[in-house]
Design an enzyme around this catalytic site. Structure first.
Site, mmCIF file in Angstrom:
data_model
loop_
_atom_site.group_PDB
_atom_site.id
_atom_site.type_symbol
_atom_site.label_atom_id
_atom_site.label_comp_id
_atom_site.label_asym_id
_atom_site.label_seq_id
_atom_site.Cartn_x
_atom_site.Cartn_y
_atom_site.Cartn_z
ATOM 1 N N SER A 137 1.129 -1.100 0.225
ATOM 2 C CA SER A 137 -0.242 -0.191 0.168
ATOM 3 C C SER A 137 0.933 1.418 0.084
ATOM 4 O O SER A 137 1.956 1.464 0.460
ATOM 5 C CB SER A 137 -0.655 -0.007 1.428
ATOM 6 O OG SER A 137 -1.472 1.550 1.572
ATOM 7 N N TYR A 162 -2.185 -1.668 10.995
ATOM 8 C CA TYR A 162 -1.773 -2.429 9.593
ATOM 9 C C TYR A 162 -1.563 -1.733 8.640
ATOM 10 O O TYR A 162 -1.137 -1.845 7.802
ATOM 11 C CB TYR A 162 -3.818 -1.309 9.124
ATOM 12 C CG TYR A 162 -3.871 -1.281 7.512
ATOM 13 C CD1 TYR A 162 -4.304 -2.836 7.458
ATOM 14 C CD2 TYR A 162 -3.626 -0.310 6.862
ATOM 15 C CE1 TYR A 162 -4.028 -2.582 5.603
ATOM 16 C CE2 TYR A 162 -3.347 -0.200 5.378
ATOM 17 C CZ TYR A 162 -3.575 -1.124 4.757
ATOM 18 O OH TYR A 162 -3.940 -1.782 3.436
ATOM 19 N N LYS A 166 1.844 -3.634 6.554
ATOM 20 C CA LYS A 166 2.622 -3.767 5.021
ATOM 21 C C LYS A 166 3.630 -3.358 5.323
ATOM 22 O O LYS A 166 4.299 -3.736 4.383
ATOM 23 C CB LYS A 166 1.401 -2.237 4.366
ATOM 24 C CG LYS A 166 -0.611 -2.339 4.282
ATOM 25 C CD LYS A 166 -0.099 -4.180 3.516
ATOM 26 C CE LYS A 166 -1.816 -4.669 3.260
ATOM 27 N NZ LYS A 166 -2.380 -5.697 2.510
HETATM 28 N N1 UFG Z 1 -12.524 10.696 3.546
HETATM 29 C C1 UFG Z 1 -13.900 11.567 4.184
HETATM 30 N N2 UFG Z 1 -14.665 10.901 4.233
HETATM 31 C C2 UFG Z 1 -15.147 9.683 4.393
HETATM 32 C C3 UFG Z 1 -13.692 8.547 4.582
HETATM 33 C C4 UFG Z 1 -12.183 9.416 4.200
HETATM 34 O O1 UFG Z 1 -13.789 12.860 3.980
HETATM 35 O O2 UFG Z 1 -16.025 9.441 5.087
HETATM 36 C C5 UFG Z 1 -11.341 11.295 2.869
HETATM 37 C C6 UFG Z 1 -10.286 11.425 3.926
HETATM 38 O O3 UFG Z 1 -10.265 12.801 4.874
HETATM 39 C C7 UFG Z 1 -8.964 11.214 2.754
HETATM 40 C C8 UFG Z 1 -10.331 10.366 1.309
HETATM 41 O O4 UFG Z 1 -11.888 11.020 1.683
HETATM 42 O O5 UFG Z 1 -8.918 12.945 2.380
HETATM 43 C C9 UFG Z 1 -9.497 9.072 0.990
HETATM 44 O O6 UFG Z 1 -10.084 8.334 2.574
HETATM 45 P P1 UFG Z 1 -9.896 6.736 2.357
HETATM 46 O O7 UFG Z 1 -10.403 6.602 3.961
HETATM 47 O O8 UFG Z 1 -11.179 6.335 0.735
HETATM 48 O O9 UFG Z 1 -8.642 6.231 1.824
HETATM 49 P P2 UFG Z 1 -7.106 6.783 2.781
HETATM 50 O O10 UFG Z 1 -6.616 7.265 1.331
HETATM 51 O O11 UFG Z 1 -7.102 7.279 4.472
HETATM 52 O O12 UFG Z 1 -6.813 5.172 2.236
HETATM 53 C C10 UFG Z 1 -6.754 4.529 1.663
HETATM 54 C C11 UFG Z 1 -6.775 3.029 1.614
HETATM 55 C C12 UFG Z 1 -5.861 2.335 2.836
HETATM 56 C C13 UFG Z 1 -4.258 3.237 3.043
HETATM 57 C C14 UFG Z 1 -4.152 4.322 2.558
HETATM 58 C C15 UFG Z 1 -2.409 5.076 2.484
HETATM 59 O O13 UFG Z 1 -7.672 2.862 2.323
HETATM 60 O O14 UFG Z 1 -5.398 1.306 3.398
HETATM 61 O O15 UFG Z 1 -4.920 4.379 1.855
HETATM 62 O O16 UFG Z 1 -2.006 4.558 1.407
HETATM 63 F F1 UFG Z 1 -3.755 2.401 4.275
#
Ligand code: UFG
Length: 351
Positions: A137, A162, A166
């Protein structure tokens, strides 16, 4: 290049093959002519996905698929799978993946994700199979100093268990190759996989309240949730919301097939970023999904979510140069396919 094999003569074990990325990869492998064995304990996946795979690929291709319901921690079960199938390569997806949950259950996360990987590679070694693609990831890059992220960008401390699993599994697989250069390891660092199979038959089906943005937005679109919660609008980005490199799960699946072809006949440890190279903000996602589903999706601005980075996106030149792989789909395609899946299956596979 003595051990090169055609896809039809290559048997691929896919751990976690009933999950979101795993199931889409299995479809691509079957369509590419591979023999595929799935091992999945269905702890975070539905058995119904197997029917859907059959329907998508058709009878001929699905005759090359077998399924074992087992936990990758279960050494005896893995031994049986390796005894019964001529496995040449492994694609290792299985693992716990909820960032927030990993903070409250570190023992479970470390023990499951790292323990199962150690069991898997030990059984692989016993059976003379030393070829593995690991589902890593972009989280291993932590809070980046510079964008876009290349494979040379430094690994940074993870912000949750988590992420550390990775991070550490990458190191463990590297150590295997140091100890025995016959190992052939590909680490694929995914950015943010979204979208669904364009047929609407397969997609992401998180249990409970989705942690990730896209499944949450999709559930708002289908009326299961009231509004999207936008975590922070005061980031240093054009509209103040977090920026990510979203990649269509079908492109990601194709990336695994490209990796299998690329690694054929090689040994070593190689890292590839799999993303699109484009950053998209949370508000841009809500807008794109609204366009896909035909109505303005309501949202509310909330405080930042702890542990989130401002922005990340990939430099994917290495995957293009080495494996001839490049993402084909844009945000509009990802939202369209995600909406097709969600609107046809409002309650996921159980609906
Ligand atoms: N976000 C919101 N509202 C939500 C969920 C997310 O505004 O309900 C925002 C987050 O703050 C972020 C973006 O949307 O700015 C993406 O968030 P996600 O949770 O969809 O994804 P992440 O980038 O946090 O996480 C992903 C993967 C993880 C991995 C991570 C880092 O899901 O497995 O990228 O690479 F670890």
């Amino acid at each position: 290049m003595s051990n090169q094999k055609a896809p039809q003569d290559t048997c691929v074990l896919v751990t976690g093959g009933a999950g979101f990325i795993g199931s889409h990869t299995v479809v691509k492998l079957l369509e590419g002519g591979y023999q595929v064995v799935i091992v999945d304990d269905l702890s975070n996946a539905s058995e119904r996905v197997l029917d859907r795979i059959d329907r998508i690929v058709g009878e001929d291709a699905s005759s090359r698929l077998s399924f074992y319901r087992a936990d990758v921690n279960d050494r005896e079960a893995l031994d049986v799978i390796f005894d019964e199938n001529p496995i040449d390569r492994v694609i290792h997806f299985a693992g716990f993946k909820a960032v927030g949950e990993s903070v409250s259950k570190p023992i479970e996360y470390y023990s499951n994700n790292i323990g199962s990987t150690l069991t898997l590679v030990d059984v692989m070694r016993d059976h003379g199979c030393k070829s593995i693609v690991f589902s890593s990831s972009a989280t291993v890059y932590g809070d980046p100093d510079a964008l876009p992220l290349t494979e040379q960008s430094p690994k940074k401390p993870a912000t949750n268990p988590y992420g550390w699993t990775k991070w550490m599994i990458e190191e463990i697989l590297g150590s295997l190759h140091t100890a025995d250069p016959a190992w052939n390891v590909v680490l694929l660092r995914y950015f943010n996989p979204i979208g669904a199979h364009p047929s609407g038959l397969m997609g992401e089906d998180p249990k409970g309240i989705p942690n990730n943005l896209l499944p949450y937005v999709a559930q708002v679109a289908v009326g299961r949730r009231d509004r999207v919660h936008v975590f922070g609008d005061d980031y240093d980005t054009p509209d103040g919301t977090g920026v990510r490199d979203y990649i269509h799960v079908m492109d990601l699946a194709a990336g695994h097939v490209a990796a299998l072809a690329w690694m054929d006949g090689r040994t070593g440890v190689e890292v590839f970023n799999l993303g699109t190279g484009n950053g998209t903000s949370v508000l841009e996602i809500i807008e794109a999904f609204s366009a896909a589903c035909g109505r303005e999706l309501p949202y509310v601005i909330e405080p930042r979510r702890p542990g989130d980075v401002t922005a990340n996106y990939a430099d994917c030149a290495k995957a293009r140069r080495e494996m001839g792989w490049e993402a084909q789909f844009g945000i509009a395609d990802m939202c369209r396919d995600s909406w097709t899946w969600q609107s046809h299956n409002p309650n996921g596979y159980e609906g």
